[in-house]
Design an enzyme around this catalytic site. Structure first.
Site: not given
Ligand code: ZN
Length: 510
Positions: A268, A271, A297
């Site tokens: 995460e 991201h 991704e």
């Protein structure tokens, strides 16, 4: 009207949509992290209301007028200019919005909001029959959406294009086919190895507060800015770039599992680094937004797997990990730990899958969701088809539907056509990293010193600052000169696992 005034108005409207979108994202983040369960109905009304409002503004005929004034001028003549990218992408969003009627947008929002709750219940009770009518309704609505959006070859193309603009079913099918045929022989060699790492060291006692401390230290060190972001807990880890200066990531902790929460955090954070790296001066316009789910991704899987599961990364972080968990890791060697976090085993669970088998889970979902949308597979036959596909593709069969076709929440949220972006991202991320090392030199020594700035700087320059300029395939083309190709991913996995599992090297097959 003066084209520059028309462009200015387009950008002002884009900023307004940005603010509206950020309100919806904040409500969704709250729903997943803090909201009391009694608020479900009120929250679904709030979100449906905002979705309708967003749709109306995005499909406002005034946007078409402004777009045609700008298009007729030379403001956007240079297709590479930020203005041209903004105009192209505002047009794409406008055309998308006008094709799907507001009634369908609201029906999808209402249905998926309830279906998601029903999925949670069904999964807990291992009761596919309870979820089946919801899945049937969602497939129906997504087919209707595909018909509204239009497609050239198959309705699934229209759905795929909403997550990875420009991707086609045929291209994804080729990509996944190539991955499958290259990864299966590697998997067989790994499973036949005499010497497998011991993953049980990751399942000792790992107090949650210590896991959080280590996770935050790792996140900060690799570049996540906590003054512009937060880390919280949710049932399913996610990242939401809520607004400029506000990026929320989540994870989930289990006291008997070090790797699940930690690698979810690194994923995460990948991201989050993308969201935090977007150009602040372009915020609220397409040039200040992430390009596609595939590109998103590519960033998360690059940081999670290529960086976070590398030996060099742990050469730096293993000591802090031992300090947090002296009882569990005090007597473990760096090599054994590195082996454990790269342990390969075909399983029925996508989220916990290793790097070698991960994309095989995507192969199964791509096959089944395509069949659902094409009408070749009825929802009632899904559990049997799922188990058959797992047996055929991964050699394992889930014992229950909760561990089988009910394991992911995507379909209940209406996200059909989404899974392939994980594989696209994986392939793209490996190509980006290979290109970064071609330009910067090998990064292992820097990682071992805890220095991730060169890699992050390169990603900022080449990917993050370009907003929606290029989706995954054109991005790879711009940076490497070649197409999206699994060669970099497969080659990297081959040499990594030959070393960890002490396999006899074979020449890369592609
Ligand atoms: Zn992700």
């Amino acid at each position: 009207m003066d084209p520059s005034l028309a462009y200015k108005e387009l950008i002002e409207r884009s900023h307004e949509l940005g603010v509206l979108g950020s309100c919806a994202r904040l409500l969704s983040w709250d729903e997943e992290t803090n909201m009391p369960s009694g608020a479900v109905e009120a929250r679904s009304r709030q979100l449906a209301y905002l979705a309708g409002m967003f749709h109306d503004r995005q499909a406002d005929p005034r946007i078409a007028e402004l777009l045609s004034i700008v298009a007729a001028s030379d403001l956007a003549a240079d297709v590479e200019s930020p203005a041209a990218v903004n105009v192209r992408e505002i047009r794409r969003d406008y055309e998308h919005a006008v094709r799907v009627p507001r009634s369908l947008v609201e029906e999808l929002a209402r249905t998926t909001s309830c279906a998601h709750q029903e999925w949670v219940t069904s999964r807990k009770a291992n009761d596919f029959g309870h979820f089946r009518p919801w899945l049937e309704r969602i497939v129906e609505l997504k087919r209707a959406e595909a018909e509204c959006l239009g497609y050239s070859a198959t309705p699934y193309d229209a759905l795929l294009d909403t997550y990875e603009p420009g991707a086609t079913t045929a291209a994804v099918s080729d990509l996944l086919g190539a991955l499958q045929s290259d990864l299966l022989p590697l998997l067989e060699r790994i499973l036949g190895a005499a010497d497998a790492p011991d993953a049980s060291i990751l399942h000792r006692d790992y107090p949650v507060d210590k896991q959080r401390a280590l996770g935050e230290a790792v996140a900060s060190r690799i570049g996540f800015d906590f003054s512009r972001g937060r880390l919280d807990v949710s049932a399913h880890p996610f990242c939401s770039g809520i607004a400029p200066g506000d990026c929320r990531i989540t994870t989930r902790y289990r006291v008997d599992d070090l790797s699940e929460a930690l690698f979810a955090i690194v994923h995460e954070v990948g991201h989050g680094l993308y969201e935090q790296g977007l150009d602040p001066s372009a915020a609220g316009t397409p040039m200040g937004e992430a390009a596609s789910l595939g590109v998103h991704e590519s960033q998360s899987r690059l940081w999670e797997n290529i960086v976070g599961r590398s030996r060099a990364f742990w050469a730096y972080f293993f000591r802090p990990a031992q300090e947090q968990f002296p009882a569990a890791l005090g007597r473990v060697s760096l090599d054994d730990f590195h082996g454990a976090v790269n342990h390969v085993k075909p399983s029925v669970n996508r989220v916990r899958a290793d790097e070698v088998t991960y994309n095989l889970h995507i192969v199964v979902r791509f096959e089944l969701e395509r069949a659902l949308i094409a009408g070749d597979l009825a929802a009632r036959d899904l559990p049997g088809a799922w188990n058959e596909a797992y047996g055929r593709t991964l050699g394992v069969v889930p014992a229950t539907d909760a561990d089988g076709c009910l394991q992911d929440g995507h379909w209940s949220s209406g996200l059909i056509g989404y899974f392939p972006t994980y594989a696209i991202g994986d392939v793209c991320g490996s190509q980006l990293f290979a290109q970064a090392e071609r330009e910067l030199g090998e990064q292992g020594d820097a990682f071992a010193r805890g220095d991730f700035a060169p890699l992050l700087g390169w990603l900022r320059e080449t990917v993050h600052r370009h907003g929606r300029r290029d989706t995954a395939a054109p991005l790879v083309r711009r940076l490497t000169g070649g197409p999206l190709d699994p060669g970099a991913l497969v080659g990297r996995l081959q040499s990594k696992y030959e070393e960890i599992y002490r396999l006899t090297p074979v020449a890369a097959s592609r």
